[in-house]
Write a protein that holds these residues in place. Structure first.
Motif, PDB file in Angstrom:
ATOM      1  N   THR A   1       0.835  -1.206   0.000  1.00  0.00           N
ATOM      2  CA  THR A   1       0.000   0.000   0.000  1.00  0.00           C
ATOM      3  C   THR A   1       0.867   1.251   0.000  1.00  0.00           C
ATOM      4  N   ALA A   2       1.932   1.238   0.801  1.00  0.00           N
ATOM      5  CA  ALA A   2       2.842   2.387   0.833  1.00  0.00           C
ATOM      6  C   ALA A   2       3.439   2.652  -0.546  1.00  0.00           C
ATOM      7  N   ALA A   3       3.715   1.586  -1.283  1.00  0.00           N
ATOM      8  CA  ALA A   3       4.292   1.723  -2.626  1.00  0.00           C
ATOM      9  C   ALA A   3       3.241   1.994  -3.688  1.00  0.00           C
ATOM     10  N   GLY A   4       1.945   1.884  -3.324  1.00  0.00           N
ATOM     11  CA  GLY A   4       0.879   2.115  -4.293  1.00  0.00           C
ATOM     12  C   GLY A   4       0.719   0.984  -5.278  1.00  0.00           C
ATOM     13  N   MET A   5       0.948  -0.267  -4.834  1.00  0.00           N
ATOM     14  CA  MET A   5       0.893  -1.427  -5.719  1.00  0.00           C
ATOM     15  C   MET A   5       0.015  -2.513  -5.132  1.00  0.00           C
ATOM     16  N   SER A   6      -0.327  -3.477  -5.968  1.00  0.00           N
ATOM     17  CA  SER A   6      -0.943  -4.690  -5.461  1.00  0.00           C
ATOM     18  C   SER A   6       0.115  -5.502  -4.726  1.00  0.00           C
ATOM     19  N   ARG A   7      -0.310  -6.361  -3.834  1.00  0.00           N
ATOM     20  CA  ARG A   7       0.637  -7.139  -3.046  1.00  0.00           C
ATOM     21  C   ARG A   7       1.506  -8.023  -3.944  1.00  0.00           C
ATOM     22  N   SER A   8       0.905  -8.727  -4.887  1.00  0.00           N
ATOM     23  CA  SER A   8       1.664  -9.656  -5.729  1.00  0.00           C
ATOM     24  C   SER A   8       2.694  -8.927  -6.589  1.00  0.00           C
ATOM     25  N   HIS A   9       2.286  -7.807  -7.164  1.00  0.00           N
ATOM     26  CA  HIS A   9       3.218  -7.027  -7.982  1.00  0.00           C
ATOM     27  C   HIS A   9       4.349  -6.479  -7.125  1.00  0.00           C
ATOM     28  N   PHE A  10       4.000  -5.966  -5.946  1.00  0.00           N
ATOM     29  CA  PHE A  10       5.002  -5.403  -5.045  1.00  0.00           C
ATOM     30  C   PHE A  10       6.035  -6.452  -4.643  1.00  0.00           C
ATOM     31  N   MET A  11       5.584  -7.625  -4.231  1.00  0.00           N
ATOM     32  CA  MET A  11       6.504  -8.657  -3.754  1.00  0.00           C
ATOM     33  C   MET A  11       7.480  -9.079  -4.845  1.00  0.00           C
ATOM     34  N   ALA A  12       6.966  -9.275  -6.055  1.00  0.00           N
ATOM     35  CA  ALA A  12       7.835  -9.696  -7.155  1.00  0.00           C
ATOM     36  C   ALA A  12       8.811  -8.589  -7.549  1.00  0.00           C
ATOM     37  N   LEU A  13       8.317  -7.376  -7.635  1.00  0.00           N
ATOM     38  CA  LEU A  13       9.162  -6.261  -8.059  1.00  0.00           C
ATOM     39  C   LEU A  13      10.214  -5.934  -7.012  1.00  0.00           C
ATOM     40  N   PHE A  14       9.848  -5.999  -5.738  1.00  0.00           N
ATOM     41  CA  PHE A  14      10.808  -5.698  -4.676  1.00  0.00           C
ATOM     42  C   PHE A  14      11.991  -6.657  -4.745  1.00  0.00           C
ATOM     43  N   ARG A  15      11.709  -7.930  -4.896  1.00  0.00           N
ATOM     44  CA  ARG A  15      12.804  -8.902  -4.982  1.00  0.00           C
ATOM     45  C   ARG A  15      13.673  -8.646  -6.211  1.00  0.00           C
ATOM     46  N   ASP A  16      13.060  -8.340  -7.345  1.00  0.00           N
ATOM     47  CA  ASP A  16      13.819  -8.095  -8.567  1.00  0.00           C
ATOM     48  C   ASP A  16      14.704  -6.863  -8.453  1.00  0.00           C
ATOM     49  N   VAL A  17      14.182  -5.801  -7.853  1.00  0.00           N
ATOM     50  CA  VAL A  17      14.897  -4.521  -7.820  1.00  0.00           C
ATOM     51  C   VAL A  17      15.866  -4.431  -6.637  1.00  0.00           C
ATOM     52  N   VAL A  18      15.422  -4.834  -5.465  1.00  0.00           N
ATOM     53  CA  VAL A  18      16.244  -4.690  -4.257  1.00  0.00           C
ATOM     54  C   VAL A  18      17.114  -5.923  -4.035  1.00  0.00           C
ATOM     55  N   GLY A  19      16.683  -7.066  -4.540  1.00  0.00           N
ATOM     56  CA  GLY A  19      17.501  -8.263  -4.440  1.00  0.00           C
ATOM     57  C   GLY A  19      17.205  -9.126  -3.239  1.00  0.00           C
ATOM     58  N   THR A  20      16.155  -8.817  -2.497  1.00  0.00           N
ATOM     59  CA  THR A  20      15.752  -9.607  -1.341  1.00  0.00           C
ATOM     60  C   THR A  20      14.270  -9.390  -1.111  1.00  0.00           C
ATOM     61  N   THR A  21      13.715 -10.051  -0.104  1.00  0.00           N
ATOM     62  CA  THR A  21      12.303  -9.847   0.192  1.00  0.00           C
ATOM     63  C   THR A  21      12.122  -8.641   1.101  1.00  0.00           C
ATOM     64  N   PRO A  22      10.933  -8.046   1.124  1.00  0.00           N
ATOM     65  CA  PRO A  22      10.702  -6.909   2.022  1.00  0.00           C
ATOM     66  C   PRO A  22      10.959  -7.247   3.492  1.00  0.00           C
ATOM     67  N   GLN A  23      10.521  -8.416   3.950  1.00  0.00           N
ATOM     68  CA  GLN A  23      10.709  -8.776   5.346  1.00  0.00           C
ATOM     69  C   GLN A  23      12.181  -9.004   5.678  1.00  0.00           C
ATOM     70  N   ALA A  24      12.922  -9.597   4.749  1.00  0.00           N
ATOM     71  CA  ALA A  24      14.353  -9.785   4.980  1.00  0.00           C
ATOM     72  C   ALA A  24      15.063  -8.429   5.038  1.00  0.00           C
ATOM     73  N   TYR A  25      14.670  -7.511   4.151  1.00  0.00           N
ATOM     74  CA  TYR A  25      15.278  -6.178   4.191  1.00  0.00           C
ATOM     75  C   TYR A  25      14.954  -5.489   5.502  1.00  0.00           C
ATOM     76  N   LEU A  26      13.698  -5.562   5.934  1.00  0.00           N
ATOM     77  CA  LEU A  26      13.288  -4.920   7.178  1.00  0.00           C
ATOM     78  C   LEU A  26      14.070  -5.474   8.365  1.00  0.00           C
ATOM     79  N   THR A  27      14.225  -6.789   8.416  1.00  0.00           N
ATOM     80  CA  THR A  27      14.987  -7.397   9.513  1.00  0.00           C
ATOM     81  C   THR A  27      16.431  -6.907   9.506  1.00  0.00           C
TER      82      THR A  27
END
Length: 261
Positions: free
Chosen positions: A187-213
């Motif tokens: 929601t913060a990114a303005g995306m659907s959950r599925s799109h956000f999860m896939a794009l985050f891994r592709d761009v940042v190189g990890t999952t959102p929860q792993a990055y947060l930790t």
């Protein structure tokens, strides 16, 4: 919210106008920056900042070596050692080995660099404090330029450069103790959950929860180094218990946080 009307069928689409977010303040709040002028660089782990130009003339460009192991830059008018806690600061670690910025491309950088040179070349009262403040602005402007230019591979710099994903990253940086879930971050990114999860891994190189930790643990280490207690730190950075925090800390750093408390 705006409404777009197009085509003969009058298609209506609602778009949210998301507010701008600050991608850099969290790093300057979390990590301390110090600068000092010195002779040619040595390999001490500190970043090196070179002000480049013709002798007697104005600065033409700034060259930043984030990891410090480098030879002197040709035509360097001033060399400064910059400690922005590069061993712990993920943004400094995300930068390429050499960052070059033309000062004339950024009027604020040109003016700040001129003031930095004036302070460096004169022994005036408050010189050290002035150099630190001016160098902090120079580094901020270089980081801003690096974010604007983006990155060629996955990582934090690529994430901060992304027009939507950076909002989720900033949300985590600014409120690490919040119980973020994937839906919140999407929601913060303005995306659907599925799109956000896939794009985050592709761009940042990890999952959102792993990055947060990882971000939480980096902040925790800073707090522990300053003398904070394990239980308090675990709570401040969003872990449910000191035991869970300690296990995560050991997995990331290879030692137990109790050693530092």
């Amino acid at each position: 919210m705006i409404t777009i009307i197009t085509g003969p069928e009058i298609m209506i689409q609602s778009l949210k106008i998301l507010p701008k977010v600050d991608r850099l303040t969290a790093f300057f709040d979390a990590f301390e920056l110090e600068a000092s002028l010195e002779p040619p660089p040595i390999s001490d782990g500190r970043a090196r900042l070179f002000v480049i130009g013709e002798p007697g003339g104005p600065a033409e460009r700034i060259v930043l070596h984030p990891r410090g192991d480098t030879s002197p830059e040709p035509s360097a008018l001033i060399t400064a050692a910059v400690d922005f806690e590069g061993t712990h600061n993920p943004l400094m670690n995300a930068l390429p080995d050499r960052v070059v910025v033309d000062v004339n491309d950024i009027p604020t950088l040109r003016d700040t660099t001129a003031a930095f040179m004036a302070e460096a070349l004169e022994s005036r009262c408050g010189r050290s404090a002035a150099l630190n403040r001016l160098c902090e602005v120079i580094v901020l402007l270089i980081l801003r330029s690096a974010i604007d230019r983006g990155a060629t591979g996955p990582g934090l710099l690529a994430g901060l450069s992304h027009p939507a994903l950076h909002r989720a990253l900033v949300a985590m940086h600014d409120a690490p103790a919040r119980a973020w879930n994937s839906d919140d971050l999407a929601t913060a990114a303005g995306m659907s959950r599925s799109h956000f999860m896939a794009l985050f891994r592709d761009v940042v190189g990890t999952t959102p929860q792993a990055y947060l930790t990882g971000w939480r643990l980096i902040l925790a280490r800073r707090k522990l180094d300053k003398g904070a207690k394990v239980k308090a730190v675990a709570r401040q950075v969003g872990f449910g218990s000191a035991a869970a925090f300690s296990r995560a800390f050991f997995r990331k750093f290879g030692d137990w946080p109790s050693v530092r408390s």
